[in-house]
Design an enzyme around this catalytic site. Structure first.
Site, PDB file in Angstrom:
ATOM      1  N   GLU A   1     -30.339 -15.237 -21.932  1.00 50.18           N
ATOM      2  CA  GLU A   1     -30.676 -13.959 -21.071  1.00 50.18           C
ATOM      3  C   GLU A   1     -31.518 -14.228 -19.958  1.00 50.18           C
ATOM      4  OE1 GLU A   1     -30.434 -14.295 -24.216  1.00 50.18           O
ATOM      5  OE2 GLU A   1     -28.950 -12.508 -24.812  1.00 50.18           O
TER       6      GLU A   1
ATOM      7  N   HIS B   1     -34.192  -6.836 -34.786  1.00 43.41           N
ATOM      8  CA  HIS B   1     -33.040  -6.487 -34.109  1.00 43.41           C
ATOM      9  C   HIS B   1     -32.837  -5.065 -34.107  1.00 43.41           C
ATOM     10  CE1 HIS B   1     -31.777 -10.539 -34.914  1.00 43.41           C
ATOM     11  NE2 HIS B   1     -30.722 -10.451 -34.116  1.00 43.41           N
TER      12      HIS B   1
END
Lengths: 353, 393
Positions: A81, A150
């Site tokens: 990322e 998450h």
């Protein structure tokens, strides 16, 4: 008009949107429905078609768009990322219009330096020389059973930063209109979707299906008009608030539900106008409570409309704990409809059974 | 005004073989473009590629331009040092004196279609891309005439019309950004490249390897340039990097080690790298260079290295002295002419500083400009929002 809309739907041929097409065929009357997922894909498709500078970057991107636009405009990235977000921001510096997809916004933390320092602040630091027309999108907040790492909602974090715009669509109309607006906007936009809403179907008008449809950034929507209490929410919690309003109606409480749509800029005018009418406010978010969107809304209302408040502002938020896995604990960690109902009743000084 | 001299080849030093030996009349120094062939100080060291030749072509005109440009940069940075000590420059100030050959040599190999991005030691790179002294000093002093209208500061110089993209304060961030510029150039079919500069300190950053991986997978025309001045802030390279052979750190990506104090070597390497990147994707250049100042103005620069080391480099490897010796030994100019250039340059710098000092600070309303490219009429607030509010244009 229906025929044109149906043709447009068929053009966006991919496995993912076929369910929506068959839904269309089942309705012979004017009522059309579209899932949020289809709404997002159709928005991406139309904006990519309209502007060759728009390209997509992310991990395991929608196959339909890859087939249609090819690997030069739909780029599959490695799971890095920081690297690919930096590359996307650099491309935006040059004048392209990247749409970066994070698998979830939890992974955006790996790239957050580029979102804040490289993207959000550049126009200011360069006194307008370097604008950054980029969109960062992906699922945000809790899904189901995915655990603490998450499940976080990042709306408050990103919305704190001047230079960013932060959008939180709820239904398909929001998804289409706000994503198109985000892609067309010359500033960096954080576009927070919701995993559990992707498959949900919402009615949609012809106007929304038009390829020029766009929603304004920074304007909230009154989803349900009311006069006794204002409930302000974003994303999935808008749906919960609407359900809570139905329950409250049976008890004679007429709730006004605001779909914030935009966390930055926050539509302080709509919120304050509503509170000046109802005199009571409940804020609802899935995120951690401290320093959250609800806190900002409460401060804003206290500053602008203090004399109009007949009760303290109520705040419903996710539990102040990392997200647990066990289903019963998870249920306690996110707001439920009954929490919103209870808070609204408290704001109305009704006894809570 | 130029005196006619017999350019005798017997006077040439050990380095040189001027082709201009036939010419008996020396033309004015600023216009002589007769080719001169020289060798770089040391040969290039290559990794996964074939090194370019150490034989370079230049002209008197070019050498004198190099001399002037580097002298101007040197003078500018030293003047900035004084301004900082006089408290006219605040916050961070990272000076580039010693490293001028990298900025000047690189620019000579590029066009304005190629992009450059660097970190915070950006004053001279900005100048090389066509910035003015006034823009530099005004920005450093936080004035309106600054290149970022006073809102950026030392670390945030930009010149988009020359494809100079800053000016970045976060160590290493500029490398993925630079690879992104290269991506955009390829996407737009511009046939141009991006040079992304970073230091030996940033060379260990993870995001650099992430960006290099993607650049190599996608064949981006990106050149990663490690300006190795051997110290990452106060830490020597051998204490920060298990492998300080930065030109090899790209592994699958080719690399070249260059004497960063030799402007002709820098130019040759950058020309080679540009050609390579357009055809084959990313390449790494390691510029072996040195900074005379500490990391920034708050670092004396002597706690982690000896004064002897600094003096030694100044005597043996200074980039400006190198060019001066070349010019003199080739009879391209006299010592006096070179000293005159240095005097001119000094005056230019002094004039620009005087002008910058007169320049006003930004208007208060500038606090709220450029937050967004498109403000949508949104409200923004000062410290006391009941006192100070603004609508963003």
């Amino acid at each position: 008009m229906l025929g044109i809309a149906r043709q447009k739907m068929l053009v966006l041929s991919s496995k993912k949107i076929r369910p929506a097409v068959s839904v269309l065929r089942n309705y012979s009357s004017a009522a059309k429905e579209m899932t949020v997922r289809t709404a997002l894909n159709s928005a991406l498709d139309e904006e990519m078609s309209a502007d060759s500078k728009v390209f997509l970057m992310g991990e395991e991107i929608t196959k339909g768009l890859l087939d249609k636009y090819g690997p030069e405009r739909v780029l599959d990235t490695p799971i890095t990322e920081a690297g690919f977000t930096g590359i996307a921001v650099g491309a935006a510096y040059y004048g392209l219009k990247p749409v970066v997809e994070f698998m979830t916004f939890n992974f955006s933390m790996q790239a957050i330096d580029h979102i804040i320092n490289s993207a959000a602040k550049s126009n200011y630091m360069s006194a307008g020389q370097i604008s950054v027309p980029i969109v960062f999108r992906g699922p945000n907040g809790a899904a189901a059973g995915v655990g603490a790492q998450h499940s976080q909602c990042y709306a408050a974090w990103y919305a704190a930063c001047p230079g960013l715009k932060v959008l939180t669509p709820y239904n398909s109309e929001d998804a289409r209109g706000l994503l198109k607006a985000a892609i067309r906007d010359p500033d960096p936009v954080v576009f927070l979707e919701n995993e559990l809403l992707y498959g949900e179907s919402f009615p949609i008008s012809d106007e929304v299906l038009d390829s020029s449809f766009c929603l304004p950034i920074g304007k909230a929507k009154i989803e349900r008009k009311g006069k006794h209490v204002t409930i302000a929410a974003y994303s999935k919690m808008v749906g919960y608030s609407l359900k809570a309003a139905e329950i409250l109606e049976k008890d004679g409480i007429d709730a006004e539900v605001i779909n914030l749509r935009s966390i930055r800029p926050l539509d302080r005018t709509t919120i304050n106008d509503s509170v000046r009418k109802t005199n009571r406010l409940v804020t609802v978010e899935e995120a951690f409570p401290q320093h959250g969107v609800g806190a900002e809304i409460c401060a804003c209302v206290v500053e602008e409309s203090f004399a109009y408040l007949d009760a303290p502002v109520e705040r419903i938020a996710g539990a102040d704990v990392p997200m647990p896995y066990a289903a019963n604990l998870e249920r306690m960690a996110v707001p439920q409809v009954e929490d919103i109902v209870r808070a609204a009743k408290r704001a109305c000084y009704r006894s809570v059974p | 005004m130029a005196l006619s001299r017999f350019a005798s080849s017997s006077r040439s030093g050990s380095l040189l073989k001027p082709l201009s030996s036939a010419i008996s009349l020396r033309r004015p120094i600023s216009t002589d473009t007769t080719p001169i062939t020289l060798e770089t100080s040391v040969p290039f060291t290559a990794h996964q590629c074939e090194a370019p030749s150490r034989t370079v072509q230049t002209t008197a005109n070019e050498l004198l331009t190099f001399f002037r440009d580097m002298a101007l940069m040197r003078r500018m940075e030293i003047a900035a040092d004084s301004l900082y000590k006089a408290k006219l420059i605040r916050g961070f100030c990272h000076l580039y004196d010693g490293q001028e050959a990298v900025a000047v040599g690189m620019e000579a190999a590029l066009t304005k279609k190629d992009c450059i991005i660097t970190a915070y030691r950006d004053h001279c790179t900005f100048m090389a891309r066509g910035g003015t002294l006034l823009e530099v000093f005004a920005e450093l002093m936080g004035r309106q005439a600054g290149c970022s209208r006073g809102k950026g500061g030392s670390m945030h110089f930009y010149k988009k019309d020359s494809n100079f993209y800053g000016g970045h304060g976060i160590v290493g961030a500029q490398v993925p950004l630079g690879c992104g510029l290269a991506f955009a150039q390829k996407y737009s079919k511009d046939e141009a490249v991006t040079f992304a500069l970073y230091g030996d300190g940033a060379a260990n950053q993870g995001q650099l390897f992430e960006a290099l991986n993607i650049s190599a997978l996608w064949d981006l025309p990106a050149i990663l340039v490690c300006e190795n001045n051997h110290y990452g802030m106060g830490t020597a390279e051998w204490r920060a990097a298990k492998s300080p052979a930065y030109y090899k750190r790209g592994d699958y990506a080719p690399g070249l080690k260059v004497d960063g104090m030799d402007v002709l070597a820098v130019k040759q390497a950058c020309t080679f790298a540009k050609e390579h990147a357009l055809k084959n994707g990313p390449i790494i250049l390691e510029m072996d260079t040195y900074r005379y100042h500490g990391h920034s103005m708050s670092d004396p620069g002597s706690t982690y290295r000896t004064r002897d080391e600094i003096t030694g480099v100044r005597q043996e490897r200074d980039p400006i002295e190198r060019i001066r010796k070349l010019i003199l030994s080739h009879d391209l100019a006299t010592e006096k002419e070179l000293k005159d250039i240095e005097k001119e340059v000094r005056k230019e710098v002094d004039d620009a500083i005087a002008q910058a000092k007169e320049n006003p600070v930004p208007e208060s309303s500038e606090l709220f400009t450029n937050v967004y490219a498109k403000g949508l009429g949104v409200e923004s607030f000062g410290a006391d929002r009941k006192e100070v509010r603004a609508t963003l244009p």
